[in-house]
Motif scaffolding. Structure first.
Motif, PDB file in Angstrom:
ATOM      1  N   LYS A 126      -8.145   3.814   1.254  1.00 19.74           N
ATOM      2  CA  LYS A 126      -8.805   4.834   0.676  1.00 19.74           C
ATOM      3  C   LYS A 126      -9.122   4.374  -0.681  1.00 19.74           C
ATOM      4  O   LYS A 126     -10.314   4.919  -1.145  1.00 19.74           O
ATOM      5  CB  LYS A 126      -7.928   5.707   0.509  1.00 19.74           C
ATOM      6  N   LYS A 127      -8.393   3.635  -1.405  1.00 25.91           N
ATOM      7  CA  LYS A 127      -8.835   3.157  -2.531  1.00 25.91           C
ATOM      8  C   LYS A 127      -8.194   1.868  -3.049  1.00 25.91           C
ATOM      9  O   LYS A 127      -6.702   1.614  -2.734  1.00 25.91           O
ATOM     10  CB  LYS A 127      -8.120   4.489  -3.819  1.00 25.91           C
ATOM     11  N   VAL A 128      -8.743   0.810  -3.897  1.00 26.65           N
ATOM     12  CA  VAL A 128      -8.168  -0.253  -4.179  1.00 26.65           C
ATOM     13  C   VAL A 128      -8.068  -0.135  -5.684  1.00 26.65           C
ATOM     14  O   VAL A 128      -9.045   0.012  -6.518  1.00 26.65           O
ATOM     15  CB  VAL A 128      -8.982  -1.636  -3.837  1.00 26.65           C
ATOM     16  N   ARG A 129      -6.872  -0.070  -6.123  1.00 26.85           N
ATOM     17  CA  ARG A 129      -6.613   0.130  -7.553  1.00 26.85           C
ATOM     18  C   ARG A 129      -6.588  -1.024  -8.381  1.00 26.85           C
ATOM     19  O   ARG A 129      -6.470  -2.201  -7.866  1.00 26.85           O
ATOM     20  CB  ARG A 129      -5.179   0.688  -7.568  1.00 26.85           C
ATOM     21  N   GLU A 130      -6.811  -0.828  -9.639  1.00 25.42           N
ATOM     22  CA  GLU A 130      -6.757  -1.850 -10.698  1.00 25.42           C
ATOM     23  C   GLU A 130      -5.483  -2.773 -10.734  1.00 25.42           C
ATOM     24  O   GLU A 130      -5.575  -3.944 -11.043  1.00 25.42           O
ATOM     25  CB  GLU A 130      -7.356  -1.434 -11.909  1.00 25.42           C
ATOM     26  N   ASP A 131      -4.275  -2.112 -10.329  1.00 29.00           N
ATOM     27  CA  ASP A 131      -3.093  -2.760 -10.669  1.00 29.00           C
ATOM     28  C   ASP A 131      -2.819  -3.767  -9.286  1.00 29.00           C
ATOM     29  O   ASP A 131      -1.704  -4.129  -9.130  1.00 29.00           O
ATOM     30  CB  ASP A 131      -2.061  -1.954 -10.928  1.00 29.00           C
ATOM     31  N   GLY A 132      -3.838  -3.645  -8.247  1.00 30.29           N
ATOM     32  CA  GLY A 132      -3.588  -4.550  -7.163  1.00 30.29           C
ATOM     33  C   GLY A 132      -3.099  -3.629  -5.970  1.00 30.29           C
ATOM     34  O   GLY A 132      -2.871  -4.316  -4.827  1.00 30.29           O
ATOM     35  N   LYS A 133      -2.563  -2.380  -6.275  1.00 36.20           N
ATOM     36  CA  LYS A 133      -2.142  -1.589  -5.329  1.00 36.20           C
ATOM     37  C   LYS A 133      -3.045  -0.885  -4.540  1.00 36.20           C
ATOM     38  O   LYS A 133      -4.308  -0.715  -4.969  1.00 36.20           O
ATOM     39  CB  LYS A 133      -1.034  -0.548  -5.656  1.00 36.20           C
ATOM     40  N   ILE A 134      -2.769  -0.540  -3.291  1.00 35.38           N
ATOM     41  CA  ILE A 134      -3.744   0.038  -2.334  1.00 35.38           C
ATOM     42  C   ILE A 134      -3.543   1.273  -2.080  1.00 35.38           C
ATOM     43  O   ILE A 134      -2.404   1.658  -1.409  1.00 35.38           O
ATOM     44  CB  ILE A 134      -4.277  -1.021  -1.121  1.00 35.38           C
ATOM     45  N   ASP A 135      -4.143   2.300  -1.818  1.00 30.72           N
ATOM     46  CA  ASP A 135      -3.801   3.623  -1.327  1.00 30.72           C
ATOM     47  C   ASP A 135      -4.555   3.722   0.023  1.00 30.72           C
ATOM     48  O   ASP A 135      -5.475   3.326   0.278  1.00 30.72           O
ATOM     49  CB  ASP A 135      -4.716   4.680  -2.170  1.00 30.72           C
ATOM     50  N   LEU A 136      -3.600   4.147   0.954  1.00 29.99           N
ATOM     51  CA  LEU A 136      -4.238   4.189   2.474  1.00 29.99           C
ATOM     52  C   LEU A 136      -4.404   5.480   3.027  1.00 29.99           C
ATOM     53  O   LEU A 136      -3.346   6.616   2.410  1.00 29.99           O
ATOM     54  CB  LEU A 136      -2.978   3.164   3.272  1.00 29.99           C
ATOM     55  N   GLN A 137      -4.831   5.688   3.930  1.00 31.65           N
ATOM     56  CA  GLN A 137      -4.581   7.020   4.892  1.00 31.65           C
ATOM     57  C   GLN A 137      -4.928   6.641   6.290  1.00 31.65           C
ATOM     58  O   GLN A 137      -5.478   5.587   6.680  1.00 31.65           O
ATOM     59  CB  GLN A 137      -5.620   8.019   4.404  1.00 31.65           C
ATOM     60  N   LEU A 138      -4.060   7.470   7.205  1.00 30.42           N
ATOM     61  CA  LEU A 138      -4.115   7.121   8.534  1.00 30.42           C
ATOM     62  C   LEU A 138      -5.362   7.560   9.499  1.00 30.42           C
ATOM     63  O   LEU A 138      -5.251   7.199  10.642  1.00 30.42           O
ATOM     64  CB  LEU A 138      -2.815   7.944   9.397  1.00 30.42           C
ATOM     65  N   THR A 139      -6.047   8.359   8.825  1.00 32.26           N
ATOM     66  CA  THR A 139      -7.301   8.656   9.444  1.00 32.26           C
ATOM     67  C   THR A 139      -8.504   7.832   9.172  1.00 32.26           C
ATOM     68  O   THR A 139      -8.676   7.713   7.861  1.00 32.26           O
ATOM     69  CB  THR A 139      -7.655  10.152   9.373  1.00 32.26           C
ATOM     70  N   PRO A 140      -9.450   7.566   9.777  1.00 37.11           N
ATOM     71  CA  PRO A 140     -11.030   6.744   9.292  1.00 37.11           C
ATOM     72  C   PRO A 140     -11.396   7.636   8.319  1.00 37.11           C
ATOM     73  O   PRO A 140     -11.222   8.758   8.000  1.00 37.11           O
ATOM     74  CB  PRO A 140     -11.522   6.841  10.443  1.00 37.11           C
ATOM     75  N   GLY A 148       0.863  -1.287  -0.025  1.00 35.53           N
ATOM     76  CA  GLY A 148       0.104  -0.139  -0.026  1.00 35.53           C
ATOM     77  C   GLY A 148       0.681   1.273   0.103  1.00 35.53           C
ATOM     78  O   GLY A 148       2.220   1.314   0.277  1.00 35.53           O
ATOM     79  N   LEU A 149       0.292   2.479  -0.258  1.00 38.75           N
ATOM     80  CA  LEU A 149       1.002   3.567  -0.073  1.00 38.75           C
ATOM     81  C   LEU A 149       0.039   4.542   0.677  1.00 38.75           C
ATOM     82  O   LEU A 149      -1.162   4.999   0.524  1.00 38.75           O
ATOM     83  CB  LEU A 149       0.976   4.278  -1.687  1.00 38.75           C
ATOM     84  N   ILE A 150       0.782   5.278   1.718  1.00 35.17           N
ATOM     85  CA  ILE A 150       0.246   6.446   2.269  1.00 35.17           C
ATOM     86  C   ILE A 150       1.004   7.584   1.548  1.00 35.17           C
ATOM     87  O   ILE A 150       2.003   7.971   1.777  1.00 35.17           O
ATOM     88  CB  ILE A 150       0.812   6.315   3.792  1.00 35.17           C
ATOM     89  N   TYR A 151       0.176   8.664   1.101  1.00 38.65           N
ATOM     90  CA  TYR A 151       0.496   9.746   0.601  1.00 38.65           C
ATOM     91  C   TYR A 151       1.176  10.750   1.368  1.00 38.65           C
ATOM     92  O   TYR A 151       0.628  11.250   2.366  1.00 38.65           O
ATOM     93  CB  TYR A 151      -0.633  10.481  -0.539  1.00 38.65           C
ATOM     94  N   GLY A 152       2.301  11.314   1.084  1.00 39.51           N
ATOM     95  CA  GLY A 152       3.021  12.383   1.888  1.00 39.51           C
ATOM     96  C   GLY A 152       2.089  13.488   2.463  1.00 39.51           C
ATOM     97  O   GLY A 152       2.295  13.921   3.358  1.00 39.51           O
TER      98      GLY A 152
END
Length: 275
Positions: free
Chosen positions: A193-207, A171-175
């Protein structure tokens, strides 16, 4: 030896001047050195031990616990770099070797590296592998937006921070959405935050959504219940809010708005007071 790299429950088979020999499942023995014994053990007692190989590649049992077991990921610090690879601190007397052939990229002393603990079947030794992509699972259909996950931060990029999700997903947490310091090795609670088509996942630290503001309001209220005052208001600078509460100014304003409507706080020019 199926016990290698794992925590095992093994019986004491016999004692020697150097320690005790424990019985393995294949009816062979492994030595636990005397310094790991309390002195009251007797034959037949079951000991909980970790089995790996010593500096002479002999199997040995210890009561110490490594930072990662066989087939587990961990972020480990590089203690030394040699011609054959890097030696990593994984919490045991003998460091874990990360061979040059198994490096994702070159490392230097002091670096923190994400590695998987594996077995070199040619030598029957445990080693680290930093080519983490070989072990990442690509089917992310089990994740949903807003889902809470465990994240292990392992690298910083131009976009933010790479994180290992629940042990086997990337996953990736945006700076620009990170409101507290992060570094390799940090274990954090995160939200999908988002599940991408390439299998990667966007994350965030807050609900996500309403829960985000409810938790933020609860955190502010907890501070006020301890101190009765918080030197912030809706005119405070974003960086001050971020440093104090690890949240954006937008989230902060919505949180105190909730608390104000519920008549739990008073907002003044010098800050917020608990009612």
């Amino acid at each position: 030896m199926k016990e290698l790299g794992k925590i095992n429950q093994l019986p004491i088979n016999r004692f020697t001047d150097n320690g005790a020999y424990l019985m393995l499942s294949d009816q062979t023995e492994v030595l636990i050195p005397k310094r790991y014994l309390g002195g009251t053990e007797k034959e037949g007692d079951i000991l909980e031990v970790f089995v790996y190989t010593d500096s002479e590649d002999r199997p040995v049992a210890v009561t110490d616990r490594p930072l990662a077991l066989l087939d587990q990921f961990a972020v480990l610090e590089v203690k030394e770099v040699t011609g054959i690879g890097a030696f990593l601190d994984w919490g045991l007397e003998k460091d874990l070797l990360l061979p040059n052939s198994e490096m994702h990229q070159k490392v230097s002393k002091g670096d923190k590296v994400l590695v998987m603990v594996c077995i070199d079947h040619k030598t029957n030794r445990l080693l680290g592998v930093s080519k983490y992509e070989d072990f990442i699972l690509s089917d992310t259909s089990i994740f949903e937006v807003g889902q809470e996950v465990d994240a292990l931060v392992f690298d910083k990029t131009d976009l933010g921070f790479k994180a290992l999700i629940n042990g086997f997903y990337e996953g990736l947490i945006y700076g620009n959405e990170t409101f507290k310091p992060l570094e390799a090795g940090d274990k954090v609670r995160a939200f999908v935050k988002k599940v991408r088509e390439d299998g990667k996942i966007d994350l965030q630290l807050t609900p996500i959504g309403r829960q985000k503001f409810e938790e933020g309001a609860a955190a502010i209220l907890e501070i006020l219940e301890k101190n009765a005052f918080l030197p912030l208001n809706d005119k405070s600078k974003p960086e001050v809010i971020q440093e104090t509460l690890a949240m954006s100014k937008k989230q902060f304003k919505q949180c105190i708005g909730q608390l104000y409507k519920k008549k739990k706080i008073i907002i003044k020019e010098d800050g917020i007071y608990l009612v």
